[in-house]
Design an enzyme around this catalytic site. Structure first.
Site, short mmCIF file in Angstrom:
data_model
loop_
_atom_site.label_atom_id
_atom_site.label_comp_id
_atom_site.label_asym_id
_atom_site.label_seq_id
_atom_site.Cartn_x
_atom_site.Cartn_y
_atom_site.Cartn_z
N ASP A 8 33.48 44.22 37.76
CA ASP A 8 35.05 43.81 38.36
C ASP A 8 35.70 45.27 38.45
O ASP A 8 35.96 45.77 37.29
CB ASP A 8 35.82 43.08 37.35
CG ASP A 8 37.03 42.58 37.88
OD1 ASP A 8 37.34 42.79 38.93
OD2 ASP A 8 37.90 42.02 37.01
N ASP A 102 36.52 42.82 45.18
CA ASP A 102 36.42 43.98 44.15
C ASP A 102 35.49 43.28 42.79
O ASP A 102 35.66 43.88 41.95
CB ASP A 102 37.89 44.34 43.56
CG ASP A 102 38.52 42.95 43.11
OD1 ASP A 102 38.31 41.77 43.08
OD2 ASP A 102 39.55 43.31 42.30
N GLU A 103 34.74 42.33 43.23
CA GLU A 103 34.04 41.76 41.85
C GLU A 103 32.59 41.18 42.35
O GLU A 103 32.70 40.36 43.31
CB GLU A 103 34.83 40.79 40.93
CG GLU A 103 35.22 39.60 41.60
CD GLU A 103 35.92 38.72 40.55
OE1 GLU A 103 35.46 38.40 39.77
OE2 GLU A 103 37.06 38.29 41.17
#
Length: 387
Positions: A8, A102-103
């Site tokens: 993350d 974003d992860e």
């Protein structure tokens, strides 16, 4: 046993802005449109020290910090950095499930076995490589299933590494408040507290299982098992499907801003068109997907008159479908697909002279395609005016 990483990026949008403008480093900043009705997309950790967080109304964030810096979002930058991030993880494994911009989840089982490396050492190596190559910080959770890996990545920020095993999951997981459990939303938390479930540990008790059924419905068993360290969900690794070409985007925060949603459909149309042209594929069958939460979604499709891989046609069709079914709900994800694609060489139709444009791009379109395939973002001036 599986070894699943959840990776993350920390305060991704804010970090991206600092990379673009180093003068912002160390400043309390939020990424948001500067208007009365805006909400915070991402807050830097300096801003979070003032109690500011994502999804907070911007006017309230301004009240909490008089020196708050408001930065307009640069989505092209975020998407480019996001693509580079996932490519960096692919150095270690192709078994990647993209969870949002974003992860991601990454199955590192084979890599750990083949390289004879400890999971903690591998997580530290990945953190260092992501920072070295992209100047982005990330937190990594490591466990034997996806749910626990996700929970682990949230336990230490920034640049944290947490490993949850069969031996320690009770001590790490059960004391946490129920609203910290992944998948338990703001509307569900008060209902659980009303029946005496305040921690994840409370959810594990068999006597509470019947109580949670009216709240979680058919998914009650899933939440009960996850609280007890069990998660049977599979890795959803994107595979190349010769029958369709699609792209989707999961938003960092749910959105019902129609202008923003349309701009994201535009970017997705560009990506779908680019991939179709690179593979010499065309289709008449265009569909969109709208996802509201982890469970609920809607798809709508249209058969158009002519086979195409043209970005303008894909975008116009997607917007037409979107406007016909969207009713202002918050959306978590949107996607566009070309279905039932065929190789352009196998297209058996009687074409007029005008139809030849399907097969032969004009020089301008070819130049735009070539530049975009090299990582640029180029469009006709007429399209800029449309936007």
């Amino acid at each position: 046993m599986q070894i699943i990483f959840h990776i993350d990026l920390n305060a991704f949008f804010a970090s991206a802005e600092v990379i673009q403008n180093p003068k912002l480093k160390g400043k309390p900043l939020v990424v948001a449109h500067d208007s009365r009705r805006s909400i915070v997309s991402t807050a830097s950790y300096e801003a979070r020290a003032y109690g500011i967080h994502s999804a907070m109304p911007l006017y309230l964030a301004k009240q909490k910090c008089q020196d708050l810096m408001i930065v307009e979002p640069h989505f092209e930058l975020y998407h480019q950095l996001s693509d580079d991030f996932f490519k960096t993880i692919e150095i270690y494994t192709k078994q990647i499930e993209i969870a949002s911009i974003d992860e991601c989840y990454a199955d590192m089982s084979t890599y750990v076995l083949n390289k004879n490396i400890q999971p903690y050492a591998l997580a530290k190596e990945i953190q260092d490589k992501v920072y070295q190559m992209l100047k982005l910080r990330c937190s990594i959770g490591v466990s034997y299933n996806k749910f626990l890996a996700k929970m682990a990545s949230d336990m230490k920020k920034t640049m944290g590494i947490t490993i949850i095993t069969m031996q320690n999951y009770k001590s790490l997981l059960w004391p946490l408040p129920i609203d910290d459990m992944y998948g338990v939303g703001k509307k569900t938390t008060p209902k659980l507290k009303q029946i005496g479930i305040y921690t994840i540990g409370d959810l594990t008790k068999y006597e509470n299982y019947e109580k949670i059924k009216p709240i979680f419905g058919k998914n009650a068993i899933i939440y009960y098992q996850r609280a007890n360290g069990k998660d049977f969900s599979k890795m959803h690794v994107e595979k190349e499907d010769p029958k369709s070409i699609g792209h989707s985007i999961t938003f960092e925060n749910d959105s019902h801003d129609e202008a923003y949603l349309c701009s994201m459909f535009y970017k997705l149309s560009q990506k779908v068109s680019l991939r179709a042209k690179e593979k010499h594929l065309v289709s008449r069958h265009i569909s969109i997907t709208l996802k509201y939460d982890l469970i609920h979604n809607k798809s709508k499709q249209m058969i158009i008159d002519d086979y195409t891989n043209d970005m303008d046609i894909i975008y116009a069709t997607a917007i037409s479908l979107f406007e016909s079914c969207y009713q202002g709900e918050d959306l978590r994800l949107i996607g566009i697909s070309l279905n039932d694609v065929i190789d352009i060489k196998n297209l058996k139709i009687q074409m007029s002279i005008n139809d030849q444009s399907l097969f032969q791009e004009n020089p301008t379109d070819k130049l735009i395609h070539d530049l975009n395939s090299e990582g640029f973002s180029v469009m006709r001036a007429s399209e800029l005016l449309k936007k």
